[in-house]
Motif scaffolding. Structure first.
Motif, mmCIF file in Angstrom:
data_model
loop_
_atom_site.group_PDB
_atom_site.id
_atom_site.type_symbol
_atom_site.label_atom_id
_atom_site.label_comp_id
_atom_site.label_asym_id
_atom_site.label_seq_id
_atom_site.Cartn_x
_atom_site.Cartn_y
_atom_site.Cartn_z
ATOM 1 N N LYS A 1 3.674 7.216 -4.151
ATOM 2 C CA LYS A 1 4.332 6.592 -3.006
ATOM 3 C C LYS A 1 4.783 7.654 -2.010
ATOM 4 C CE LYS A 1 6.140 2.661 -5.575
ATOM 5 N NZ LYS A 1 6.034 1.497 -4.730
ATOM 6 N N CYS A 2 4.985 7.215 -0.780
ATOM 7 C CA CYS A 2 5.545 8.093 0.251
ATOM 8 C C CYS A 2 6.967 8.472 -0.155
ATOM 9 C CB CYS A 2 5.552 7.372 1.599
ATOM 10 S SG CYS A 2 6.348 8.312 2.920
ATOM 11 N N LYS A 3 7.277 9.752 -0.092
ATOM 12 C CA LYS A 3 8.597 10.241 -0.478
ATOM 13 C C LYS A 3 9.692 9.730 0.460
ATOM 14 C CE LYS A 3 10.641 14.511 -2.134
ATOM 15 N NZ LYS A 3 10.376 15.933 -2.368
ATOM 16 N N CYS A 4 9.344 9.484 1.713
ATOM 17 C CA CYS A 4 10.352 9.055 2.697
ATOM 18 C C CYS A 4 10.673 7.565 2.627
ATOM 19 C CB CYS A 4 9.887 9.394 4.105
ATOM 20 S SG CYS A 4 9.885 11.147 4.445
ATOM 21 N N CYS A 5 9.637 6.724 2.586
ATOM 22 C CA CYS A 5 9.875 5.277 2.697
ATOM 23 C C CYS A 5 9.456 4.487 1.458
ATOM 24 C CB CYS A 5 9.180 4.719 3.927
ATOM 25 S SG CYS A 5 7.375 4.722 3.820
ATOM 26 N N LYS A 6 8.855 5.137 0.469
ATOM 27 C CA LYS A 6 8.481 4.542 -0.822
ATOM 28 C C LYS A 6 7.337 3.529 -0.747
ATOM 29 C CE LYS A 6 12.269 6.498 -2.648
ATOM 30 N NZ LYS A 6 12.798 7.276 -1.554
ATOM 31 N N ARG B 1 5.225 15.741 -0.521
ATOM 32 C CA ARG B 1 5.408 14.579 0.363
ATOM 33 C C ARG B 1 5.285 13.237 -0.354
ATOM 34 N NH1 ARG B 1 5.922 16.217 5.903
ATOM 35 N NH2 ARG B 1 5.914 18.464 5.766
ATOM 36 N N ILE B 2 5.001 13.252 -1.668
ATOM 37 C CA ILE B 2 4.785 11.995 -2.399
ATOM 38 C C ILE B 2 5.658 11.933 -3.653
ATOM 39 C CG2 ILE B 2 2.449 11.629 -1.509
ATOM 40 C CD1 ILE B 2 1.341 12.794 -4.093
ATOM 41 N N LEU B 3 5.822 10.713 -4.164
ATOM 42 C CA LEU B 3 6.555 10.455 -5.407
ATOM 43 C C LEU B 3 5.645 9.783 -6.403
ATOM 44 C CD1 LEU B 3 9.738 8.717 -3.937
ATOM 45 C CD2 LEU B 3 9.596 11.065 -4.764
ATOM 46 N N LYS B 4 5.910 10.004 -7.686
ATOM 47 C CA LYS B 4 5.202 9.291 -8.750
ATOM 48 C C LYS B 4 6.069 8.122 -9.183
ATOM 49 C CE LYS B 4 3.161 13.415 -10.810
ATOM 50 N NZ LYS B 4 3.121 14.230 -12.042
ATOM 51 N N GLY C 1 -0.799 14.723 4.452
ATOM 52 C CA GLY C 1 -1.890 15.607 4.066
ATOM 53 C C GLY C 1 -3.017 15.503 5.070
ATOM 54 N N TRP C 2 -4.260 15.464 4.585
ATOM 55 C CA TRP C 2 -5.401 15.340 5.490
ATOM 56 C C TRP C 2 -6.582 14.682 4.787
ATOM 57 C CZ3 TRP C 2 -3.759 20.228 3.845
ATOM 58 C CH2 TRP C 2 -4.632 20.925 3.011
#
Length: 111
Positions: free
Chosen positions: A16-21, A105-108, A81-82
């Motif tokens: 998931k996105c680290k900022c908004c999940k 930049r990501i979460l598990k 990322g890219w």
């Protein structure tokens, strides 16, 4: 003003996105965990959801010259990322159409 469509993944293990999940990628889509991004370690994925691409850009990376697009979260616009658009070196062609997501930049979720 239209509604933003966010795709949810039905997998047990999700990135998931680290900022908004918001969901980004299924664990099963990881091709390699041995990549380097701008901010440290990164994963190479086959498919990613809930992103948008920036413009094509020529970039010289550790593995040689490529055409890439930066990718951003479609919910919060965080750079993630890219995407490899084109590889100029023959043994790097397998990356074309694949995505790099920066671990920073990501979460598990789910493990």
């Amino acid at each position: 003003m239209g509604r933003l469509f966010i795709e949810s993944l039905a997998s047990e293990k999700v990135f998931k996105c680290k900022c908004c999940k918001v969901d980004l990628a299924d664990y099963e889509q990881i091709i390699s965990k041995d990549f380097q991004g701008r901010y440290g370690r990164a994963y190479l994925f086959g498919t990613v959801v809930n992103i948008f691409h920036g413009p094509n850009e020529d970039r010289y990376l550790n593995s040689g010259p490529h055409v890439v697009n930066d990718v951003y979260c479609s919910s919060c616009q965080q750079m993630l990322g890219w995407r490899y658009e084109k590889a100029y070196v023959e043994d790097q062609k397998y990356k074309e159409g694949k995505y790099i997501l920066e671990k920073e930049r990501i979460l598990k979720e789910g493990w």
